[in-house]
Design an enzyme around this catalytic site. Structure first.
Site, short mmCIF file in Angstrom:
data_model
loop_
_atom_site.label_atom_id
_atom_site.label_comp_id
_atom_site.label_asym_id
_atom_site.label_seq_id
_atom_site.Cartn_x
_atom_site.Cartn_y
_atom_site.Cartn_z
CG ASN A 1 -73.68 101.07 -47.51
OD1 ASN A 1 -73.79 100.34 -48.50
ND2 ASN A 1 -73.28 100.62 -46.34
CG PHE B 1 -69.58 105.87 -51.82
CD1 PHE B 1 -68.30 106.29 -52.16
CD2 PHE B 1 -69.75 105.23 -50.60
CE1 PHE B 1 -67.22 106.09 -51.31
CE2 PHE B 1 -68.68 105.01 -49.74
CZ PHE B 1 -67.41 105.44 -50.10
CG MET C 1 -72.54 112.13 -48.21
SD MET C 1 -73.80 111.90 -49.48
CE MET C 1 -75.27 112.15 -48.52
CB SER D 1 -62.49 108.29 -46.77
OG SER D 1 -63.84 108.37 -47.08
CG HIS E 1 -67.02 98.14 -42.46
ND1 HIS E 1 -67.64 98.55 -41.31
CD2 HIS E 1 -68.02 98.02 -43.37
CE1 HIS E 1 -68.94 98.64 -41.50
NE2 HIS E 1 -69.20 98.32 -42.75
#
Lengths: 140, 482
Positions: free
Chosen positions: B204, B206, B382, B386, B405
């Site tokens: 995960n 990135f 993705m 965010s 988180h």
């Protein structure tokens, strides 16, 4: 073909591995682990002796698998063929393995999956009427 | 089978300590109606109950709304122990990827500046930042130099030219936690870490170029220098093989401590030792070394991102305004002061998939952020969004200064591979204007948006529960997956 199946886990990869004997179970678990990491099995041209001790067979399996993982990622030793002797006493288990393998650099060659470690979570090593079963969850 | 959780308020659910003999405190899960169904079907609540067995645990075994099934601790778990009351430290409460974390870098670019350049940016990032499984980094160090790296963290990286000293101001622990002990680290960990400093990793982890889509707190956004339409870059990585080996070494050591210190836990992955024991002291020194390794890693990754942007826009990163907003750790154990029953105590706070979220006025914050609270960086999946949040005083009072988180996984990796079509996913992301690069198709499929919970639902819980405040929401433009 190794007799194994995947166990559903939300974040990580779980496997249920079958074998006729306890030695075979250790060998099959290692082959499943490295089968997750890569498909290639180069011709073995080096040999390592790996001896691991533990208080019970579950701990022995996890310690052995993590030993192989760190030999691979730290020293680039890819195990291919296993010759295993398992000694069991009441509160002491030891695996003595002579492993034929090859030098394989996971930082230069493409691998399928990076496995961080074999974990103790939901770990099972059992013998039943039809043989041995291990359930292991790998942190990926 | 569904797990029974007692509702105690709109966003809090309890597992009473009567649930299992051996639990020392209740379990508390922060969740809302939308997230509850998936949580109840997961094995994570059982793990919240298991964590409550830890000797010296204070108040509750806590879980954030992005909770999901992990190993030992649930992902999203928070537990504080009191060393004066036999409190323990557990490597399983930190995890294999010690100081896995996120950093957010701003730019002065706006969406218009990226028109026709998104593909170029993602290709340069993909080529110039080592990513993917087992990739090799640019940081080559001798054994003696690696020791310095482990002691000094991001400060070491800055001294080597991978950034500027202002970057250190905007990292949790200022990029280097005190008390790292390289002598408590095995030769294996040194070997495993050597080729990997300055690599993104897989799974995960990135790099993501994002545009600020919405602002909720104008004052905080101004302090961060952010406005709608502006471009930012998020980096998610950890301590790579170095941390995995440290954790593995000490899970083994602590396994033996269970009988030595007569500790009973229901899962051997929760192996632990009293904080005051020699085994715990060695682990703490090694864990901190791994945490510093991770800060070096993210610092070097940011350097490479800055260089990549410089290449695409033919400008220095300074003139592109690529300043670090903040860097947070979300897999770590820290010693922090809290008031418990009217007395100040130094507790060992485990955050396993949880972010520190200190409120305004906390002395740990850089001066510039002292009045608004600590930046909390929450990556979503993705394909969606965010968030940048800030911590609160309420988090310090209720959750040992902790919040969520990420979005939290919903589907297993094998279920994602079974149910997500690679070509279809790439097409769907392109239609949303998102370009993705990865060394493996499986990584993209495993990390598909449908494999994750809805980030908006997770953020709603932590903000409504008062554990964090929303500052802005970012939409992805391009992603490099490990």
């Amino acid at each position: 073909m190794i007799d194994f199946e995947f166990i559903e886990h939300t974040a990580d990869v779980g496997v249920r591995v079958y074998a006729d004997t306890s030695e075979q179970l250790f060998k099959n678990c290692a082959e499943v682990l490295f089968g997750l990491i890569l498909d290639d099995r180069p011709k073995p041209d080096i040999e390592e002796t790996v001896v691991v001790e533990a208080e019970d067979i579950e701990e022995l399996l996890i310690t052995w698998l993590n030993e192989l993982l760190s030999l691979f990622f730290a020293y680039r030793f890819l195990p291919v063929d296993y010759d295993i002797i398992l000694e069991e006493r009441e509160d002491y288990k030891v695996i003595k393995s002579r492993i034929k393998g090859a030098n394989f650099d996971p930082y230069q060659n493409k691998i399928k999956m990076e496995i961080k470690a074999a974990t103790y979570h939901d770990l099972k090593v059992e013998k039943n009427d039809s043989g041995w079963i291990a359930e292991v969850i790998f942190d990926v | 089978m569904e797990f029974h959780l007692e509702k105690i308020s709109e966003y809090k659910y309890r597992i009473p300590k009567s649930y299992k003999p051996g639990m020392r405190v209740d379990g508390i899960i922060y969740a809302g109606n939308k997230l509850l169904e998936s949580i109840k079907k997961d094995k994570a609540p059982e793990q919240v109950a298991n964590v409550a067995f830890l000797p010296g645990i204070v108040n509750y075994s806590l879980a954030m709304p992005d909770i999901h099934w992990g190993y030992g601790f649930p992902i999203g778990g928070v537990a504080a122990t009191d060393p004066e009351q036999g409190g323990v430290i557990s490597p399983g409460g930190v995890g294999y990827d010690i100081n896995c974390g996120v950093r957010l870098v701003k730019t002065d670019l706006v969406l218009e500046d990226l028109k026709g350049k998104i593909e170029k940016i993602v290709n340069v990032l993909y080529n110039d930042v080592p990513s993917g499984i087992g990739s090799k980094g640019q940081v080559k160090v001798s054994y003696q130099e690696e020791k310095k790296l482990l002691l000094n963290g991001a400060k070491w990286a800055v001294a080597q030219g991978f950034g500027v000293k202002e970057d250190l101001e905007y990292c949790e622990e200022f990029g280097a936690i005190d008390g790292a002990d390289p002598d408590s680290v095995s030769e294996r960990a040194f070997e495993r870490g050597k080729p990997q400093a300055g690599t993104l990793g897989s799974g995960n982890h990135f790099l993501e170029v994002q545009v600020i889509e919405d602002i909720f707190d104008q004052t905080a956004a101004e302090v961060f220098g952010l406005r709608i339409g502006q471009i930012a870059v998020m980096i998610h990585s950890g301590s790579r093989g170095f941390g995995y080996q440290v954790c593995d070494d000490y899970v083994k050591v602590m396994g033996k401590c269970l009988s030595k210190y007569a500790i009973k836990v229901p899962d051997r992955q929760l192996a632990c030792a009293p904080v005051t024991s020699p085994e715990a002291k060695a682990y703490i020194g090694a864990m901190r070394a791994a945490a510093n390794y991770a800060w070096v890693n993210r610092q070097v990754l940011m350097y490479l991102v800055r260089e990549s942007f410089g290449k695409v826009f033919s400008k220095s990163w300074q003139s592109l305004g690529m300043d670090l907003i903040y860097d947070v750790a979300h897999n770590i154990a820290k010693f922090e002061k809290y008031i418990i029953d009217g007395k100040e105590k130094v507790l060992c706070v485990h955050r396993k998939g949880a972010t520190r979220a200190f409120g305004p006025g906390n002395p740990e914050l850089p001066d510039r952020y002292r009045n608004i609270g600590q930046p909390v960086i929450i990556p979503g999946d993705m394909g969606t969004a965010s968030y940048l949040l800030v911590g609160t005083k309420k988090a310090e009072q209720e959750t040992f200064g902790s919040t969520c988180h990420g979005a939290g996984r919903l589907k297993s990796r094998s279920e994602a591979i079974r149910t997500v079509d690679y070509e279809g996913l790439i097409k769907e992301l392109r239609q949303k204007g998102i370009e993705v690069r990865s060394s493996g198709k499986n990584t993209i499929v495993e990390e598909a948006p449908s494999a994750y919970k809805n980030i908006d639902d997770v953020i709603e819980v932590v903000t409504q529960a008062g554990l964090s405040k929303k500052v802005c929401k970012m939409r992805p433009l391009c992603v490099v997956k490990g």
